[in-house]
Scaffold this motif. Structure first.
Motif: not given
Length: 325
Positions: A147, A149, A153, A158, A162, A189, A216, A220
């Protein structure tokens, strides 16, 4: 058992590899994963007949996700959501824009206790998102290096951004497997260096990001396969290594069809650690030990800073050499 090759999920690419891991995790224990040693593309071994069947299974997962949630099966309460601007906050415990970002002393006494009340699955996810075994420059419990950010964000966004796109346009899930189409304004992201496009790259002459929502979202979902830890100050995670003052992600692609448990064991294998740094030498892994594991190549990426940005940057490929046996 059928074998379906997914032409858009290239295991040699950081986003392609992470999306493949996410696909393996959300499809469950009855699926096995390998990569083509000619194209590098992911291959799913399962009862699924084709990519349409796989995409349909993904759509079912998205549709079953609570409308106000960011993650499947967890409901709307985790990750903790940023509070409305008018709501009072305890500034000494949590970041004003993200209640998941806490100073290290508050991780156990504040954040963990709140998450524990939400159930064991929320606790499991938390353990793969951040750790109090490391701190960021602001002294907060460190986020996983997957991650990065930027701006406003939050941990919530995050996962949520998506998900919102693939829920609104389910065809993005098919595109994740068969052929990526980029979406203007979608940051991806920061898991894909190609999200950065200059004004010269865009028909309108405007500089804006262009990411791939379906891939994406899948990426995640891979995080529970990638543990996060630290040495007291610096954060690390599965596949991430320090080498000559660089922090590099190194991953394998393999030929045997492996289930999710075998994949996790392979990702943690010490053979993937880079060889000791030597002046003027490229980042390399030892060839000895890779072939018996079914690994036919390894690839790497590191964070590439964004000009004028405050995030850790986007994941960009780096070359990983093979040291001879």
């Amino acid at each position: 058992m059928n074998t379906v090759e997914l032409s858009a999920l290239d295991g040699r690419d950081p986003l392609g590899f992470l999306a493949t891991l996410g696909l393996l995790r959300v499809l469950g224990d009855k699926v096995r994963l390998s990569f083509s040693d000619t194209t590098g593309c992911a291959q799913i071994h399962s009862a699924f007949q084709n990519t349409d069947d796989i995409a349909c299974a993904l759509r079912d997962i998205v549709e079953a996700t609570d409308e106000d949630a960011a993650l499947p099966t967890l409901g709307p309460k985790f990750p903790l959501r940023p509070a409305p601007p008018s709501r009072a906050r305890d500034a000494e415990k949590t970041d004003e824009s993200d209640p998941m970002r806490v100073l290290r002393p508050a991780y156990g006494e504040y954040l963990y206790d709140r998450v524990e009340a939400l159930g064991s699955e929320a606790v499991m996810w938390l353990s793969f998102l951040m750790t109090d075994l490391a701190v960021d420059p602001a002294g907060r419990a460190a986020l996983t290096p997957y991650m990065a950010p930027a701006g406003k964000q939050a941990v919530w966004t995050f996962f949520r951004k998506s998900l919102e796109v693939v829920r609104a346009e389910p065809s993005r899930l098919t595109e994740a497997l068969t052929g990526w189409r980029r979406v203007d304004g979608f940051t991806g992201e920061y898991l894909d260096h190609r999200v950065l496009r200059s004004a010269a790259d865009h028909p309108s002459g405007k500089s804006m990001p262009a990411g791939v929502p379906g891939a994406t979202w899948l990426a995640t979902q891979a995080l529970p396969l990638l543990r996060v830890t630290g040495d007291g100050r610096n954060v690390s995670a599965t596949l991430w290594h320090r080498h000559n003052r660089r922090t590099v992600m190194i991953w394998p692609v393999w030929k045997p069809a492996l289930d999710i448990h075998a994949v996790q064991a392979l990702l943690d294998h010490p053979t993937l650690r880079p060889s000791p740094a030597r002046q003027g030498r490229p980042i390399a892994v030892e060839r000895e030990g890779l072939l018996p594991l079914g690994v036919f190549d390894v690839y790497g990426a590191e964070r590439q800073p964004i000009e004028g940005g405050k995030s850790a940057g986007v994941l960009a490929p780096v070359h990983i050499a093979h040291r001879p046996d």
